[in-house]
Design an enzyme around this catalytic site. Structure first.
Site, mmCIF file in Angstrom:
data_model
loop_
_atom_site.group_PDB
_atom_site.id
_atom_site.type_symbol
_atom_site.label_atom_id
_atom_site.label_comp_id
_atom_site.label_asym_id
_atom_site.label_seq_id
_atom_site.Cartn_x
_atom_site.Cartn_y
_atom_site.Cartn_z
ATOM 1 N N HIS A 132 43.943 -5.729 43.981
ATOM 2 C CA HIS A 132 43.199 -6.449 45.021
ATOM 3 C C HIS A 132 42.447 -7.658 44.466
ATOM 4 C CE1 HIS A 132 40.148 -3.373 43.868
ATOM 5 N NE2 HIS A 132 39.285 -4.350 44.094
ATOM 6 N N CYS A 173 50.957 -1.403 76.192
ATOM 7 C CA CYS A 173 50.630 -0.189 76.943
ATOM 8 C C CYS A 173 50.719 -0.400 78.453
ATOM 9 C CB CYS A 173 49.231 0.290 76.565
ATOM 10 S SG CYS A 173 47.942 -0.890 77.032
#
Length: 191
Positions: A79, A164
């Site tokens: 990272h 949705c």
């Protein structure tokens, strides 16, 4: 000669991650720069795309790599290395859960560790994507405001019929809008 730019794309657990292959394909087609793209996906983002759908030129990073790449003191920490490598980080999509974690400084995966260690002098763009009901929750505006107060730049969500079936704000910005914002940001950084 074109200037080389390293773009880091982060994806979180939103259905908008299905647009990842198109996003990176369009980034690789930027004519103003010589572009290299790396992608970080959260475990939940992996549900929405197939790595085989990404162009071969793209390097994909997952949480597992964060822990397998480091063995002993002195080894590179992924990272940190990704943050040093990148000229720009764009999180597209940034789901409600990762937004909440990021705004509160939590870093329990490779992407959020990268954002937590991000150099604030370099651009970080974020593209919220969530259900309208989540978008309208009062905490969302507060969390967005927190990220913006740190100098991160929002590529605002749009209104449409969501996967949705609900209709309203919360959909990730269009890929062309995101690519245009990245192009403009890199051009401003260069001048």
């Amino acid at each position: 000669m074109k200037v080389k730019k390293n773009i880091l794309v982060g994806c979180t657990g939103s259905v908008a991650t299905i647009k990842l292959p198109l996003l990176v394909e369009k980034l690789l087609q930027l004519t103003e720069f010589e572009v290299e793209v790396h992608v970080i996906v959260t475990e939940h983002a992996r549900h929405f795309f197939s790595p085989q759908d990404l162009p071969a030129a793209v390097t994909l990073h997952t949480d597992a790599e964060e822990w397998t790449s480091w063995q002993k003191r002195g080894d590179p920490v992924l990272h940190i290395e990704l943050g040093k490598w990148a000229d720009l980080l764009v999180i597209a999509p940034l789901d409600a859960n990762s937004l909440a974690k990021m705004a509160n400084g939590l870093c329990d995966n490779l992407l959020l560790c990268t954002t937590r260690a991000w150099d604030p002098t370099k651009p970080l763009l974020f593209c919220p994507a969530m259900n309208t009901r989540m978008w309208e929750h009062p905490i969302t505006a507060t969390q967005i405001g927190t990220l913006k107060s740190w100098g991160h730049r929002e590529v605002p969500c749009i209104a449409k019929t969501l996967m949705c079936g609900d209709t309203g704000l919360g959909a990730m910005a269009e890929v062309d809008t995101i690519v245009s914002t990245i192009r403009d940001t890199l051009s401003m950084e260069q001048s």
